[in-house]
Design a protein around this motif. Structure first.
Motif, PDB file in Angstrom:
ATOM      1  N   ALA A  15      42.665  -7.085  -8.635  1.00  0.00           N
ATOM      2  CA  ALA A  15      43.113  -5.741  -9.011  1.00  0.00           C
ATOM      3  C   ALA A  15      43.071  -5.552 -10.522  1.00  0.00           C
ATOM      4  CB  ALA A  15      44.525  -5.490  -8.477  1.00  0.00           C
ATOM      5  N   LEU A  16      43.520  -6.550 -11.273  1.00  0.00           N
ATOM      6  CA  LEU A  16      43.458  -6.461 -12.731  1.00  0.00           C
ATOM      7  C   LEU A  16      42.009  -6.394 -13.214  1.00  0.00           C
ATOM      8  CD1 LEU A  16      46.230  -9.019 -13.780  1.00  0.00           C
ATOM      9  CD2 LEU A  16      46.353  -6.522 -13.841  1.00  0.00           C
ATOM     10  N   SER A  17      41.138  -7.195 -12.624  1.00  0.00           N
ATOM     11  CA  SER A  17      39.732  -7.199 -13.020  1.00  0.00           C
ATOM     12  C   SER A  17      39.070  -5.859 -12.709  1.00  0.00           C
ATOM     13  CB  SER A  17      38.989  -8.332 -12.303  1.00  0.00           C
ATOM     14  OG  SER A  17      39.560  -9.587 -12.614  1.00  0.00           O
ATOM     15  N   ALA A  18      39.396  -5.290 -11.537  1.00  0.00           N
ATOM     16  CA  ALA A  18      38.818  -3.997 -11.175  1.00  0.00           C
ATOM     17  C   ALA A  18      39.280  -2.909 -12.130  1.00  0.00           C
ATOM     18  CB  ALA A  18      39.191  -3.636  -9.744  1.00  0.00           C
ATOM     19  N   ALA A  19      40.547  -2.954 -12.546  1.00  0.00           N
ATOM     20  CA  ALA A  19      41.041  -1.953 -13.488  1.00  0.00           C
ATOM     21  C   ALA A  19      40.351  -2.080 -14.841  1.00  0.00           C
ATOM     22  CB  ALA A  19      42.554  -2.093 -13.650  1.00  0.00           C
ATOM     23  N   LEU A  20      40.191  -3.315 -15.307  1.00  0.00           N
ATOM     24  CA  LEU A  20      39.506  -3.516 -16.582  1.00  0.00           C
ATOM     25  C   LEU A  20      38.029  -3.167 -16.478  1.00  0.00           C
ATOM     26  CD1 LEU A  20      41.130  -6.808 -17.907  1.00  0.00           C
ATOM     27  CD2 LEU A  20      41.476  -4.474 -18.716  1.00  0.00           C
ATOM     28  N   TYR A  21      37.423  -3.428 -15.316  1.00  0.00           N
ATOM     29  CA  TYR A  21      36.016  -3.064 -15.152  1.00  0.00           C
ATOM     30  C   TYR A  21      35.850  -1.542 -15.152  1.00  0.00           C
ATOM     31  CZ  TYR A  21      31.322  -2.720 -13.237  1.00  0.00           C
ATOM     32  OH  TYR A  21      29.997  -2.419 -13.046  1.00  0.00           O
ATOM     33  N   ALA A  22      36.806  -0.832 -14.561  1.00  0.00           N
ATOM     34  CA  ALA A  22      36.756   0.625 -14.622  1.00  0.00           C
ATOM     35  C   ALA A  22      36.863   1.103 -16.068  1.00  0.00           C
ATOM     36  CB  ALA A  22      37.878   1.222 -13.779  1.00  0.00           C
ATOM     37  N   LEU A  23      37.707   0.431 -16.851  1.00  0.00           N
ATOM     38  CA  LEU A  23      37.795   0.759 -18.270  1.00  0.00           C
ATOM     39  C   LEU A  23      36.473   0.493 -18.970  1.00  0.00           C
ATOM     40  CD1 LEU A  23      39.417   1.504 -20.822  1.00  0.00           C
ATOM     41  CD2 LEU A  23      40.126  -0.904 -20.942  1.00  0.00           C
ATOM     42  N   THR A  66      34.020   3.200 -18.156  1.00  0.00           N
ATOM     43  CA  THR A  66      34.350   4.420 -18.872  1.00  0.00           C
ATOM     44  C   THR A  66      33.877   4.356 -20.314  1.00  0.00           C
ATOM     45  OG1 THR A  66      36.291   4.740 -17.456  1.00  0.00           O
ATOM     46  CG2 THR A  66      36.235   5.941 -19.541  1.00  0.00           C
TER      47      THR A  66
END
Length: 327
Positions: A268-276, A279
């Protein structure tokens, strides 16, 4: 008006596209999505049995080992990202704008360095700065001491040094590509008007490189968050990150449910950072498009980040700026 004698190929084309997309989607579901679903299901299954429950998450989140691992992961990833950004920016400026023998060869070596495994860099640092490494060996030979002064690779500082060393080229590659697009004429004009190298970097070069710098930093942050090999090969027993905690729970403790919980949180943390990261990359592309001149030579449209040479050295940066122009 549509030609009524021509059959409508829209539905047929849609069915054909769906048939072509079915095999890769099925392969992706079998290879990635199905194992991921198993991990998520196991993370919701208590050791005592029964139906799905959030009890494993409550237990893991309340554990001191998980809190320490999360803090270590965030601090090391943030520190390594900051160090890689600073070192990568400095080295990229030197390679791109300061003339020295072998500069172009060094820029080409960055591409090769990206293919190196992380444990190779860690082993190299152990040979150099380990307790029985070259630096300590030279110290003991010169002073006759029984032990050398360097003993930090098994600490968080050693992990931080290894990650900064390994991930710095991931920042340099997009920066060198961005510096290659900087107009040399702008730097020469700034130097002719009396601007010193520091001011040229701040006012001319950095505004063009900030999007690439942000994209490289976001990528490095994602990779540092999931780094496992460097922490393992440094032998830092007191440095436990989230990937190391997954390994410890699954292999050493046999706690597969707890390992799956930590893995899901890490994902979940990796997916959030990958979304960042995505962007930042999208904004980088938009900024580059807006700043792109209306008319460019044809050769400029075929330039890529992988085969773009570093820009020609600028005397204003190499010698400390040109003389001030006359009024």
């Amino acid at each position: 008006m549509p030609d009524r004698t021509t059959p409508d190929t829209g539905p047929r084309r849609t069915r054909t596209t769906a048939l072509w997309a079915l095999p890769p989607v099925a392969a992706l579901a079998l290879v990635f999505l199905y194992p991921l679903a198993l991990v998520v299901r196991q993370s919701l299954t208590p050791e005592s049995g029964g139906g799905p429950s959030t009890t494993p998450y409550t237990t893991v989140l309340a554990a001191t080992s998980f809190q320490d691992a999360l803090a270590n992961t965030v601090l090391i990833a943030a520190g390594a990202t900051l160090g890689a950004l600073l070192l990568g920016l400095l080295l990229s400026l030197v390679i791109a704008f300061v003339p020295f023998p072998g500069g172009r060869a060094l820029a080409r070596f960055i591409d090769i360095f990206l293919a190196f495994p992380s444990f190779l860099i860690t082993l190299a640092l152990l040979f150099l700065y380990g307790t029985v490494g070259i630096a300590n060996g030279l110290w003991t030979d010169l002073t006759g001491a029984t032990h050398g002064p360097l003993d930090f690779l098994h600490t968080p500082w050693g992990v931080l040094l290894a990650e900064v060393t390994y991930f710095t080229p991931f920042v340099m590659r997009p920066l060198l590509a961005a510096f290659a697009q900087v107009e040399t004429a702008q730097l020469e004009v700034a130097g002719s008007l009396g601007a010193r190298p520091g001011r040229i970097v701040r006012t001319v070069i950095l505004p063009e490189a900030l999007p690439s710098l942000a994209a490289g930093g976001a990528l490095v942050l994602v990779m540092c968050l999931n780094e496992f090999g460097i922490v393992l090969f440094t032998g830092a027993k007191n440095v436990v990150t989230l990937p190391m905690l997954v390994y410890t729970k699954a292999i050493l403790d046999g706690d597969y449910t707890g390992a799956c919980v930590v893995a899901v949180i890490n994902i979940a943390l990796s997916a959030a950072l990958y979304a960042l990261y995505r962007t930042v990359m999208a904004r980088t592309a938009g900024t580059a498009t807006r700043r792109k001149p209306a008319r460019q030579p044809a050769a400029a449209h075929h330039t890529t980040a992988a085969n773009t040479p570093a820009p020609a050295p600028v005397p204003a940066l190499a010698t400390g700026g040109a003389d001030r122009a006359r009024p």
